[in-house]
Design a protein around this motif. Structure first.
Motif, PDB file in Angstrom:
ATOM      1  N   THR A   1       0.833  -1.212   0.000  1.00  0.00           N
ATOM      2  CA  THR A   1       0.000   0.000   0.000  1.00  0.00           C
ATOM      3  C   THR A   1       0.861   1.253   0.000  1.00  0.00           C
ATOM      4  OG1 THR A   1      -1.753  -1.180   1.210  1.00  0.00           O
ATOM      5  CG2 THR A   1      -1.812   1.244   1.247  1.00  0.00           C
ATOM      6  N   GLU A   2       1.965   1.218   0.750  1.00  0.00           N
ATOM      7  CA  GLU A   2       2.878   2.369   0.776  1.00  0.00           C
ATOM      8  C   GLU A   2       3.484   2.601  -0.606  1.00  0.00           C
ATOM      9  OE1 GLU A   2       6.916   3.927   3.104  1.00  0.00           O
ATOM     10  OE2 GLU A   2       5.992   1.988   3.614  1.00  0.00           O
ATOM     11  N   GLU A   3       3.892   1.534  -1.284  1.00  0.00           N
ATOM     12  CA  GLU A   3       4.443   1.680  -2.630  1.00  0.00           C
ATOM     13  C   GLU A   3       3.390   2.241  -3.589  1.00  0.00           C
ATOM     14  OE1 GLU A   3       7.443   1.365  -3.481  1.00  0.00           O
ATOM     15  OE2 GLU A   3       8.398   0.177  -1.903  1.00  0.00           O
ATOM     16  N   LEU A   4       2.166   1.755  -3.445  1.00  0.00           N
ATOM     17  CA  LEU A   4       1.095   2.240  -4.312  1.00  0.00           C
ATOM     18  C   LEU A   4       0.779   3.707  -4.019  1.00  0.00           C
ATOM     19  CD1 LEU A   4      -0.942   1.482  -6.493  1.00  0.00           C
ATOM     20  CD2 LEU A   4      -2.515   0.746  -4.702  1.00  0.00           C
ATOM     21  N   ASP A   5       0.818   4.083  -2.749  1.00  0.00           N
ATOM     22  CA  ASP A   5       0.583   5.486  -2.396  1.00  0.00           C
ATOM     23  C   ASP A   5       1.633   6.401  -3.016  1.00  0.00           C
ATOM     24  OD1 ASP A   5      -1.666   4.895  -0.965  1.00  0.00           O
ATOM     25  OD2 ASP A   5      -0.653   4.834   0.989  1.00  0.00           O
ATOM     26  N   HIS A   6       2.889   5.917  -3.081  1.00  0.00           N
ATOM     27  CA  HIS A   6       3.945   6.726  -3.712  1.00  0.00           C
ATOM     28  C   HIS A   6       3.638   6.969  -5.190  1.00  0.00           C
ATOM     29  CE1 HIS A   6       7.878   8.290  -4.697  1.00  0.00           C
ATOM     30  NE2 HIS A   6       8.023   7.340  -5.626  1.00  0.00           N
ATOM     31  N   CYS A   7       3.157   5.930  -5.878  1.00  0.00           N
ATOM     32  CA  CYS A   7       2.797   6.095  -7.302  1.00  0.00           C
ATOM     33  C   CYS A   7       1.647   7.084  -7.454  1.00  0.00           C
ATOM     34  CB  CYS A   7       2.403   4.738  -7.896  1.00  0.00           C
ATOM     35  SG  CYS A   7       3.725   3.513  -7.932  1.00  0.00           S
ATOM     36  N   LEU A   8       0.645   6.929  -6.604  1.00  0.00           N
ATOM     37  CA  LEU A   8      -0.508   7.827  -6.689  1.00  0.00           C
ATOM     38  C   LEU A   8      -0.123   9.263  -6.340  1.00  0.00           C
ATOM     39  CD1 LEU A   8      -3.278   5.568  -5.074  1.00  0.00           C
ATOM     40  CD2 LEU A   8      -2.982   6.134  -7.487  1.00  0.00           C
TER      41      LEU A   8
END
Length: 418
Positions: free
Chosen positions: A250-257
């Motif tokens: 989720t943290e990695e995905l938040d960085h992309c978003l």
């Protein structure tokens, strides 16, 4: 040019005609007065002698003495008008020019009517010569105009063909192509300079787009790779390990978003799509709020954060956006100044300075850092979107403020002027 020359020649022709007609009228008028005066002062016999001996080069005079004609002509044409009215009439002579054209009229004296005439066929010859010369000059002007027009059109066509050839190269993607600029500095050169300027802007924008695309791909490749690896490993995780693995993903995905959200926000601000909630703001209060929020972050990095404020000044702006811009600048100073650094927030009137004594920014990179996705870390290991300073500049521009970077020797000074 031909039209102008034709108009000038026609004007000269009319002037010549008017001048000759005026001289003829004046000459006949003077002869009329002279013979009227002679009729008043001479007897009939003396008057006849004067008419008979009149110089034909001056005027042709005819007087009917009883039933005889006296003078240079053997007849008086019918329906001759009284001077100053005149009429042309022909006569036959025995010379090489058998037909002469005369212009004249009658003068009433006490001895009867007298015909006074003068030759005007020389005028016709002069006018004919003038017309021939004028036609020759006009034809030469037409030929010269056509020749010059042909050469001029060939020169223009040659340049247009060259521009067309270069345009096809640009259409094929050779954006470094430029239109030539000659020494003439004419309209084509002005157009070429403007077009080259457009090409410079286009090439710079394309370079920026390519750079941004490369940076986005580089920044997102790592978190997306982590997401893929993490998703592949999820089935092998135990129930105890699963929550932690999901949190990491989720943290990695938040960085992309966050990268995409920052880019969308930047575009909306730059193009004026985001409505500003304007209100009167105190620059001094914003600096104090900024200090309170960032002080704890500086302490975590064993840094010293100082605040110095001056006269309170009011500005009109969007409180949320302005505070976001100022906080990004302080956050960058805390992030890159290094452990143990000293960071100052100094407010003087309408100017806010954020100073640090860290490594600073190279002079050649001070303008580039405000571009999208530009990060001075070549390896791009430090987390970030590379859009922070771009957002700062966009927000300040929307508020008619100016941001500049300078050396603090050592460190960096960021100046914001409202």
């Amino acid at each position: 040019m031909t039209l102008i020359i034709g108009t000038l020649l026609f004007g000269m022709y009319r002037q010549l005609m008017n001048e000759q007609e005026l001289q003829t009228d004046q000459h006949l008028a003077s002869e009329k007065a002279r013979y009227q005066q002679m009729a008043m002062t001479l007897d009939r016999r003396s008057f006849g002698i004067q008419v008979k001996t009149a110089d034909p080069n001056t005027a042709l005079v005819v007087w009917r003495n009883s039933f005889d004609l006296v003078g240079a002509l053997s007849f008086i044409p019918d329906d001759m008008p009284m001077l100053p009215q005149t009429r042309e009439f022909p006569i036959l002579t025995g010379g090489p020019d058998k037909l002469h054209i005369l212009t004249g009229g009658l003068v009433m004296t006490r001895y009867g009517p007298v015909l006074i005439a003068t030759r005007t066929d020389q005028l016709g010859t002069l006018i004919e010569r003038f017309i021939n010369v004028a036609i020759t000059a006009l034809m030469l002007a037409i030929v010269l105009t056509l020749a010059l027009g042909y050469l001029f059109s060939k020169a223009i066509l040659r340049r247009l063909v060259q521009y067309n050839r270069l345009s096809r190269l640009i259409e094929k993607g050779e954006y470094s192509t430029r239109l030539p600029v000659s020494w003439r500095q004419d309209e084509f050169d002005m157009l070429a300079v403007k077009f080259n300027g457009v090409l410079d802007t286009l090439e710079n924008n394309l370079t920026a787009v390519r750079g941004a695309t490369d940076n986005i791909a580089h920044d997102l490749r790592t978190p997306l790779s982590h997401l893929r690896i993490g998703l592949e490993q999820l089935p092998d995780k135990t129930s105890q390990e699963l929550p932690e693995a999901c949190a990491i993903l989720t943290e990695e995905l938040d960085h992309c978003l966050a990268t995409f959200d920052a880019m969308l926000s930047l575009t909306r601000i730059e193009e004026g799509q985001q409505t500003l909630e304007l209100q009167d703001l105190s620059i001094k209060d914003m600096c104090e709020d900024l200090f309170e929020m960032a002080e704890a972050m500086a302490e975590l990095n064993q840094q010293t954060l100082l605040l110095s404020t001056g006269e309170d000044i009011k500005v009109t702006g969007d409180k949320y956006l302005l505070f976001q811009a100022l906080f990004n600048l302080v956050d960058n100073a805390i992030k890159y100044a290094g452990d143990g650094a000293t960071i100052e927030i100094v407010q003087t009137g309408r100017e806010i300075q954020i100073r640090d004594n860290g490594p600073g920014i190279p002079s050649e990179a001070k303008d580039r850092v405000f571009e999208r996705l530009v990060r001075l870390d070549p390896s791009r290991h430090n987390k970030g979107t590379g859009l922070g300073l771009s957002l700062v500049k966009a927000i300040l521009v929307r508020h008619n403020a100016k941001v500049t970077l300078s050396d603090n020797q050592p460190g960096l000074v960021v100046r914001i002027n409202f």
